[in-house]
Design a protein around this motif. Structure first.
Motif, PDB file in Angstrom:
ATOM      1  N   THR A 153       0.828  -1.200   0.000  1.00 23.52           N
ATOM      2  CA  THR A 153       0.000   0.000   0.000  1.00 23.52           C
ATOM      3  C   THR A 153       0.867   1.256   0.000  1.00 23.52           C
ATOM      4  O   THR A 153       2.098   1.190   0.001  1.00 23.52           O
ATOM      5  CB  THR A 153      -0.936   0.000   1.218  1.00 23.52           C
ATOM      6  N   SER A 154       0.213   2.399   0.030  1.00 28.76           N
ATOM      7  CA  SER A 154       0.914   3.671  -0.157  1.00 28.76           C
ATOM      8  C   SER A 154       1.885   4.015   0.968  1.00 28.76           C
ATOM      9  O   SER A 154       2.709   4.917   0.811  1.00 28.76           O
ATOM     10  CB  SER A 154      -0.104   4.805  -0.316  1.00 28.76           C
ATOM     11  N   ALA A 175      -9.776   9.445  -4.341  1.00 30.78           N
ATOM     12  CA  ALA A 175     -10.273   8.069  -4.319  1.00 30.78           C
ATOM     13  C   ALA A 175      -9.253   7.101  -3.733  1.00 30.78           C
ATOM     14  O   ALA A 175      -9.249   5.913  -4.070  1.00 30.78           O
ATOM     15  CB  ALA A 175     -10.649   7.632  -5.731  1.00 30.78           C
ATOM     16  N   ALA A 176      -8.399   7.588  -2.847  1.00 32.28           N
ATOM     17  CA  ALA A 176      -7.365   6.735  -2.270  1.00 32.28           C
ATOM     18  C   ALA A 176      -7.934   5.651  -1.362  1.00 32.28           C
ATOM     19  O   ALA A 176      -7.221   4.719  -0.978  1.00 32.28           O
ATOM     20  CB  ALA A 176      -6.359   7.581  -1.500  1.00 32.28           C
ATOM     21  N   PRO A 186     -12.385  -6.426  -0.623  1.00 28.14           N
ATOM     22  CA  PRO A 186     -11.135  -5.687  -0.866  1.00 28.14           C
ATOM     23  C   PRO A 186     -10.698  -4.897   0.367  1.00 28.14           C
ATOM     24  O   PRO A 186     -11.494  -4.197   0.983  1.00 28.14           O
ATOM     25  CB  PRO A 186     -11.505  -4.755  -2.029  1.00 28.14           C
ATOM     26  N   GLN A 187      -9.422  -5.038   0.705  1.00 26.41           N
ATOM     27  CA  GLN A 187      -8.896  -4.414   1.916  1.00 26.41           C
ATOM     28  C   GLN A 187      -7.696  -3.514   1.663  1.00 26.41           C
ATOM     29  O   GLN A 187      -7.259  -2.811   2.574  1.00 26.41           O
ATOM     30  CB  GLN A 187      -8.496  -5.506   2.918  1.00 26.41           C
ATOM     31  N   ALA A 188      -7.140  -3.543   0.447  1.00 27.90           N
ATOM     32  CA  ALA A 188      -5.906  -2.799   0.210  1.00 27.90           C
ATOM     33  C   ALA A 188      -5.869  -2.235  -1.202  1.00 27.90           C
ATOM     34  O   ALA A 188      -6.373  -2.850  -2.148  1.00 27.90           O
ATOM     35  CB  ALA A 188      -4.691  -3.700   0.433  1.00 27.90           C
ATOM     36  N   ARG A 189      -5.258  -1.077  -1.336  1.00 31.86           N
ATOM     37  CA  ARG A 189      -4.992  -0.493  -2.656  1.00 31.86           C
ATOM     38  C   ARG A 189      -3.525  -0.763  -2.967  1.00 31.86           C
ATOM     39  O   ARG A 189      -2.635  -0.021  -2.564  1.00 31.86           O
ATOM     40  CB  ARG A 189      -5.281   1.016  -2.644  1.00 31.86           C
ATOM     41  N   ILE A 190      -3.282  -1.864  -3.689  1.00 25.57           N
ATOM     42  CA  ILE A 190      -1.910  -2.239  -4.020  1.00 25.57           C
ATOM     43  C   ILE A 190      -1.608  -2.046  -5.505  1.00 25.57           C
ATOM     44  O   ILE A 190      -0.479  -2.262  -5.937  1.00 25.57           O
ATOM     45  CB  ILE A 190      -1.598  -3.694  -3.606  1.00 25.57           C
TER      46      ILE A 190
END
Length: 229
Positions: A153-154, A175-176, A186-190
């Motif tokens: 993630t970020s 939209a992060a 969904p749990q992560a923005r990878i």
């Protein structure tokens, strides 16, 4: 269409191990000018399999496959491809070999460079790969668009390295909080799209449709951009 407009899709296609018809429908439905693919064909028969994938997506192959270890850059016919290259990151014994694909392109008179990569599951190796990716792009003068499955993630070091000096399209669009993995809850923005600050981000979205849930184990990310003159 706005002059210099460019729609970019970045998508980990899970080695085409899921519903291939749904996968093709998701990509065709987005109607992107540039499709950055992670986990595309990379082994036996990769040329034919890559050509078939591009055909299913309604696109043409700019670069990728075995030389970039499954990273692909596909385009539609309004995008002109001037120069392409690939790189392979150093192999750590016992781990999965990774790489990246690059294409210098233009829409009309507006030039840009696209990069696509899929980083390691190991944090230390991932950070090193991110540094090598940015080094590969350090001499590029045209505005850059990077599509990546960062596998973190970020807050991670690799993500920060890739994003350094660039615009995170999701953050720019507010939209992060839109996650891309895993599909079931969904749990992560990878998965990220990163663009040169000279490029305007008009829109960003995660394609989290029922069809996309059948197509891969990641949701694709999309951005509508305007290239600088």
């Amino acid at each position: 269409m706005t002059e210099g407009a460019l729609r970019v899709l970045s998508y980990n296609v899970h080695g085409q191990r899921d519903d291939r018809a749904a996968l093709a429908e998701v990509v065709r439905g987005v109607a992107a000018d540039v499709v950055i693919v992670q986990e595309g064909p990379r082994r036996f028969g990769w040329r034919n399999r890559t050509a078939n994938l591009a055909r299913a997506f309604g696109a043409v192959l700019a670069v990728g496959g075995l030389p970039s270890l499954g990273n692909l850059i596909l385009t539609d016919l309004r995008v002109r491809v001037h120069h392409t290259w690939t790189t392979q990151f150093p192999l750590t014994p016992g781990r999965h070999m990774r790489g990246a694909a690059f294409a210098e392109c233009s829409v009309g008179r507006r030039r840009f460079t696209v990069a696509g990569t899929h980083l390691s599951l190991d944090a230390t190796e991932r950070a090193s790969q991110a540094e090598l990716l940015r080094k590969e792009l350090s001499a590029v003068e045209t505005p850059v668009v990077i599509g990546a499955d960062v596998n973190e993630t970020s807050g991670g070091a690799a993500w920060r390295t890739i994003a350094d000096g660039l615009t995170d399209a999701a953050v720019s669009a507010g939209a992060a909080d839109r996650c891309t993995f895993p599909l079931l809850g969904p749990q992560a923005r990878i998965d990220g799209l990163f663009v040169d600050p000279r490029i305007q981000v008009v829109r960003y979205d995660v394609v989290d449709t029922p069809l996309a849930k059948r197509a891969s184990d990641h949701f694709p990310v999309i951005a509508d951009l305007v290239l600088p003159e």
